[in-house]
Design a protein around this motif. Structure first.
Motif, PDB file in Angstrom:
ATOM      1  N   GLY A  10       0.823  -1.213   0.000  1.00  0.00           N
ATOM      2  CA  GLY A  10       0.000   0.000   0.000  1.00  0.00           C
ATOM      3  C   GLY A  10       0.855   1.259   0.000  1.00  0.00           C
ATOM      4  N   ASN A  11       0.392   2.272   0.713  1.00  0.00           N
ATOM      5  CA  ASN A  11       1.071   3.581   0.709  1.00  0.00           C
ATOM      6  C   ASN A  11       2.533   3.487   1.121  1.00  0.00           C
ATOM      7  N   MET A  12       2.818   2.621   2.105  1.00  0.00           N
ATOM      8  CA  MET A  12       4.196   2.475   2.586  1.00  0.00           C
ATOM      9  C   MET A  12       4.897   1.305   1.890  1.00  0.00           C
ATOM     10  N   GLY A  13       4.222   0.136   1.865  1.00  0.00           N
ATOM     11  CA  GLY A  13       4.847  -1.065   1.313  1.00  0.00           C
ATOM     12  C   GLY A  13       5.182  -0.923  -0.171  1.00  0.00           C
ATOM     13  N   PHE A  30       2.291  -9.514  -3.228  1.00  0.00           N
ATOM     14  CA  PHE A  30       0.890  -9.902  -3.038  1.00  0.00           C
ATOM     15  C   PHE A  30       0.182  -8.830  -2.217  1.00  0.00           C
ATOM     16  N   ASP A  31      -1.008  -8.449  -2.686  1.00  0.00           N
ATOM     17  CA  ASP A  31      -1.848  -7.490  -1.955  1.00  0.00           C
ATOM     18  C   ASP A  31      -3.289  -7.756  -2.378  1.00  0.00           C
ATOM     19  N   LEU A  32      -4.248  -7.412  -1.507  1.00  0.00           N
ATOM     20  CA  LEU A  32      -5.662  -7.576  -1.854  1.00  0.00           C
ATOM     21  C   LEU A  32      -6.091  -6.524  -2.869  1.00  0.00           C
ATOM     22  N   THR A  63       6.596  -7.906   5.230  1.00  0.00           N
ATOM     23  CA  THR A  63       5.161  -7.628   5.340  1.00  0.00           C
ATOM     24  C   THR A  63       4.961  -6.201   5.815  1.00  0.00           C
ATOM     25  N   MET A  64       3.964  -5.511   5.217  1.00  0.00           N
ATOM     26  CA  MET A  64       3.658  -4.120   5.599  1.00  0.00           C
ATOM     27  C   MET A  64       2.131  -3.984   5.593  1.00  0.00           C
ATOM     28  N   LEU A  65       1.528  -4.432   6.710  1.00  0.00           N
ATOM     29  CA  LEU A  65       0.078  -4.605   6.796  1.00  0.00           C
ATOM     30  C   LEU A  65      -0.531  -3.640   7.811  1.00  0.00           C
ATOM     31  N   PRO A  66      -1.877  -3.477   7.773  1.00  0.00           N
ATOM     32  CA  PRO A  66      -2.484  -2.446   8.627  1.00  0.00           C
ATOM     33  C   PRO A  66      -2.339  -2.685  10.138  1.00  0.00           C
ATOM     34  N   ALA A  67      -2.630  -3.891  10.646  1.00  0.00           N
ATOM     35  CA  ALA A  67      -2.702  -4.052  12.108  1.00  0.00           C
ATOM     36  C   ALA A  67      -2.379  -5.486  12.527  1.00  0.00           C
ATOM     37  N   SER A  95       5.063  -3.641   9.645  1.00  0.00           N
ATOM     38  CA  SER A  95       3.793  -3.052  10.057  1.00  0.00           C
ATOM     39  C   SER A  95       3.934  -2.478  11.470  1.00  0.00           C
ATOM     40  N   THR A  96       3.116  -1.471  11.809  1.00  0.00           N
ATOM     41  CA  THR A  96       3.051  -1.012  13.202  1.00  0.00           C
ATOM     42  C   THR A  96       1.928  -1.793  13.872  1.00  0.00           C
ATOM     43  N   ILE A  97       2.278  -2.662  14.817  1.00  0.00           N
ATOM     44  CA  ILE A  97       1.256  -3.515  15.453  1.00  0.00           C
ATOM     45  C   ILE A  97       1.508  -3.600  16.960  1.00  0.00           C
ATOM     46  N   ASP A 242      -5.775   9.932  12.618  1.00  0.00           N
ATOM     47  CA  ASP A 242      -6.136   8.510  12.742  1.00  0.00           C
ATOM     48  C   ASP A 242      -4.912   7.664  13.099  1.00  0.00           C
ATOM     49  N   MET A 243      -3.782   7.945  12.427  1.00  0.00           N
ATOM     50  CA  MET A 243      -2.568   7.150  12.695  1.00  0.00           C
ATOM     51  C   MET A 243      -2.024   7.442  14.079  1.00  0.00           C
ATOM     52  N   MET A 244      -2.085   8.726  14.485  1.00  0.00           N
ATOM     53  CA  MET A 244      -1.632   9.045  15.841  1.00  0.00           C
ATOM     54  C   MET A 244      -2.491   8.314  16.865  1.00  0.00           C
ATOM     55  N   LEU A 245      -3.817   8.312  16.643  1.00  0.00           N
ATOM     56  CA  LEU A 245      -4.710   7.614  17.582  1.00  0.00           C
ATOM     57  C   LEU A 245      -4.383   6.121  17.621  1.00  0.00           C
ATOM     58  N   LYS A 246      -4.141   5.536  16.439  1.00  0.00           N
ATOM     59  CA  LYS A 246      -3.788   4.104  16.399  1.00  0.00           C
ATOM     60  C   LYS A 246      -2.576   3.835  17.307  1.00  0.00           C
ATOM     61  N   ASP A 247      -1.527   4.662  17.162  1.00  0.00           N
ATOM     62  CA  ASP A 247      -0.298   4.421  17.926  1.00  0.00           C
ATOM     63  C   ASP A 247      -0.504   4.679  19.419  1.00  0.00           C
TER      64      ASP A 247
HETATM   65  P1  NAD Z   1      -2.163   0.987   3.510  1.00  0.00           P
HETATM   66  O1  NAD Z   1      -3.570   0.717   3.916  1.00  0.00           O
HETATM   67  O2  NAD Z   1      -1.888   1.974   2.430  1.00  0.00           O
HETATM   68  O3  NAD Z   1      -1.474  -0.409   3.063  1.00  0.00           O
HETATM   69  C1  NAD Z   1      -1.761  -1.649   3.652  1.00  0.00           C
HETATM   70  C2  NAD Z   1      -1.900  -2.646   2.505  1.00  0.00           C
HETATM   71  O4  NAD Z   1      -2.104  -3.952   3.054  1.00  0.00           O
HETATM   72  C3  NAD Z   1      -3.121  -2.343   1.611  1.00  0.00           C
HETATM   73  O5  NAD Z   1      -2.694  -2.192   0.265  1.00  0.00           O
HETATM   74  C4  NAD Z   1      -4.021  -3.565   1.815  1.00  0.00           C
HETATM   75  O6  NAD Z   1      -4.740  -3.935   0.644  1.00  0.00           O
HETATM   76  C5  NAD Z   1      -3.010  -4.622   2.195  1.00  0.00           C
HETATM   77  N1  NAD Z   1      -3.589  -5.740   2.927  1.00  0.00           N
HETATM   78  C6  NAD Z   1      -4.425  -5.722   3.990  1.00  0.00           C
HETATM   79  N2  NAD Z   1      -4.728  -6.983   4.374  1.00  0.00           N
HETATM   80  C7  NAD Z   1      -4.064  -7.799   3.523  1.00  0.00           C
HETATM   81  C8  NAD Z   1      -3.976  -9.207   3.400  1.00  0.00           C
HETATM   82  N3  NAD Z   1      -4.619 -10.027   4.220  1.00  0.00           N
HETATM   83  N4  NAD Z   1      -3.231  -9.707   2.398  1.00  0.00           N
HETATM   84  C9  NAD Z   1      -2.550  -8.887   1.563  1.00  0.00           C
HETATM   85  N5  NAD Z   1      -2.592  -7.544   1.622  1.00  0.00           N
HETATM   86  C10 NAD Z   1      -3.341  -7.019   2.594  1.00  0.00           C
HETATM   87  O7  NAD Z   1      -1.389   1.367   4.850  1.00  0.00           O
HETATM   88  P2  NAD Z   1       0.081   2.026   4.984  1.00  0.00           P
HETATM   89  O8  NAD Z   1      -0.066   3.496   5.171  1.00  0.00           O
HETATM   90  O9  NAD Z   1       0.960   1.489   3.904  1.00  0.00           O
HETATM   91  O10 NAD Z   1       0.515   1.454   6.408  1.00  0.00           O
HETATM   92  C11 NAD Z   1       1.003   0.132   6.562  1.00  0.00           C
HETATM   93  C12 NAD Z   1       1.583  -0.003   7.953  1.00  0.00           C
HETATM   94  O11 NAD Z   1       2.627   0.957   8.134  1.00  0.00           O
HETATM   95  C13 NAD Z   1       0.568   0.254   9.085  1.00  0.00           C
HETATM   96  O12 NAD Z   1       0.810  -0.660  10.123  1.00  0.00           O
HETATM   97  C14 NAD Z   1       0.872   1.687   9.506  1.00  0.00           C
HETATM   98  O13 NAD Z   1       0.523   1.943  10.857  1.00  0.00           O
HETATM   99  C15 NAD Z   1       2.378   1.733   9.304  1.00  0.00           C
HETATM  100  N6  NAD Z   1       2.931   3.089   9.093  1.00  0.00           N
HETATM  101  C16 NAD Z   1       2.348   3.942   8.199  1.00  0.00           C
HETATM  102  C17 NAD Z   1       2.904   5.207   8.027  1.00  0.00           C
HETATM  103  C18 NAD Z   1       2.296   6.181   7.054  1.00  0.00           C
HETATM  104  O14 NAD Z   1       2.674   7.367   7.097  1.00  0.00           O
HETATM  105  N7  NAD Z   1       1.396   5.751   6.139  1.00  0.00           N
HETATM  106  C19 NAD Z   1       4.029   5.602   8.754  1.00  0.00           C
HETATM  107  C20 NAD Z   1       4.625   4.687   9.623  1.00  0.00           C
HETATM  108  C21 NAD Z   1       4.066   3.433   9.796  1.00  0.00           C
END
Ligand code: NAD
Length: 297
Positions: A10-13, A30-32, A63-67, A95-97, A242-247
């Motif tokens: 996603g945005n980071m990965g 691989f991503d959804l 891996t770079m996933l939401p939670a 991921s940040t988890i 939202d991200m600050m609240l998550k952390d």
């Molecule tokens: P994002 O939602 O853009 O990316 C997450 C990706 O994971 C999405 O593309 C989603 O489709 C994919 N995904 C979810 N479940 C999946 C599964 N089961 N199989 C495959 N793919 C799956 O989020 P992001 O901004 O890239 O953040 C990712 C992580 O990095 C989070 O834990 C976030 O807290 C952390 N983070 C983000 C930032 C930021 O500024 N965006 C900064 C530091 C840390």
């Protein structure tokens, strides 16, 4: 050429995977989200149909996933990546988890004969694109040593913080300071306004005095003193509330689990909860000064 499986682009990965490609690795993704995958295949990655396929026959899986629930789901169980990868594969979860999930997955990796680190990042999307992320790493020395060249392709500062879960611990402790300090700086500016003290004057004095901190000198929540801060572009994120609240919630979960008293951290989480509930989740986290300014005593 090293081979990498990247899950969650996603945005980071996405930019992180593209930096591994630039550094010469062969990358399977691989991503959804089909759009997220395409942005990587356009840059030379190969798309695969499942997380397990991404983990088969590679040297490293990132891996770079939401939670936490996504990370547990991808790693553990019969359909998880730990069951599919060859023995000795290196796993990097950026991921940040929650710390408990990070330690549970690390224990699963060890049991399966894999090397694993938790390596959450700071630096945001800009840092991911420019390969200047800071990695906070938890895990065994051997896994850290093997991961280092891959982390160097995606980041600039890499710190080994200790055993499994300590990368996540470092990330949430740091971000708890950040959330609290942003609220403190915002309260100080809101009070200064009511006392007739000019923003720039408070900045000039505090930035050279004991109130100095990153929330003031790099990310100042009022427009003017730091021209690059989000306050100068109507609080366009940046780092969202939202991200600050998550952390902050992760920090509270960890504090509960570890029996640590963090009363100001808890209050910061409550204030960011109120701010995001009012519809400000996508706004930069420094925008909380507006809520603080308007609050009645
Ligand atoms: P994002 O939602 O853009 O990316 C997450 C990706 O994971 C999405 O593309 C989603 O489709 C994919 N995904 C979810 N479940 C999946 C599964 N089961 N199989 C495959 N793919 C799956 O989020 P992001 O901004 O890239 O953040 C990712 C992580 O990095 C989070 O834990 C976030 O807290 C952390 N983070 C983000 C930032 C930021 O500024 N965006 C900064 C530091 C840390």
């Amino acid at each position: 050429m090293a081979s990498v499986g990247f899950i969650g682009v996603g945005n980071m990965g996405g930019p992180m995977a593209r930096n591994l490609l630039k550094a010469g690795s062969a990358v399977k993704v691989f991503d959804l989200s089909a759009a997220a995958v395409k942005a990587c295949t356009d840059a030379g990655a190969t798309a695969v149909g499942s997380a397990q396929d991404a983990a088969k026959g590679v040297d490293v899986v990132v891996t770079m996933l939401p939670a936490g629930q996504h990370v547990r789901g991808i790693y553990l169980g019969e359909t998880g990546v730990l069951a599919a990868a060859g023995k000795g594969t290196l796993f990097i979860d950026s991921s940040t988890i929650d710390v408990d999930s990070a330690r549970a997955v690390a224990a699963g990796a060890e049991k399966a004969g894999m090397l694993m680190i938790d390596a959450p990042v700071s630096g945001g999307v800009g840092g991911a694109e420019a390969a200047t992320l800071t990695f906070m790493v938890g895990g065994p020395d051997a896994a850290f040593a093997k991961a280092k060249p891959f982390l160097e392709a995606m980041g600039k500062t890499i710190v080994h913080a200790g055993g499994p879960g300590n990368g996540q611990a470092a990330k949430i402790c740091n971000n708890m300071v950040l959330g609290i300090s942003m609220i403190a700086v915002s309260e100080a500016f809101a009070l200064a306004e009511k006392l007739g003290l000019d923003h720039q004057k408070l900045f000039d004095i505090s930035s050279k005095s004991s109130g100095q901190c990153w929330s003031l000198t790099t990310y100042c929540p009022v427009p003017g003193p730091v021209p690059t801060s989000p306050a100068n572009r109507d609080y366009k994120a940046g780092f969202t509330a939202d991200m600050m609240l998550k952390d902050l919630k992760l920090a509270q979960e960890a504090a509960n689990s570890a029996g640590a008293a963090t009363p100001i951290g808890a209050q910061a989480a409550a204030l960011y909860e109120a701010y995001t509930t009012a519809g400000n989740g996508p706004v930069d986290f420094s925008g909380i000064i507006k809520m603080i300014r308007e609050a009645k005593r």
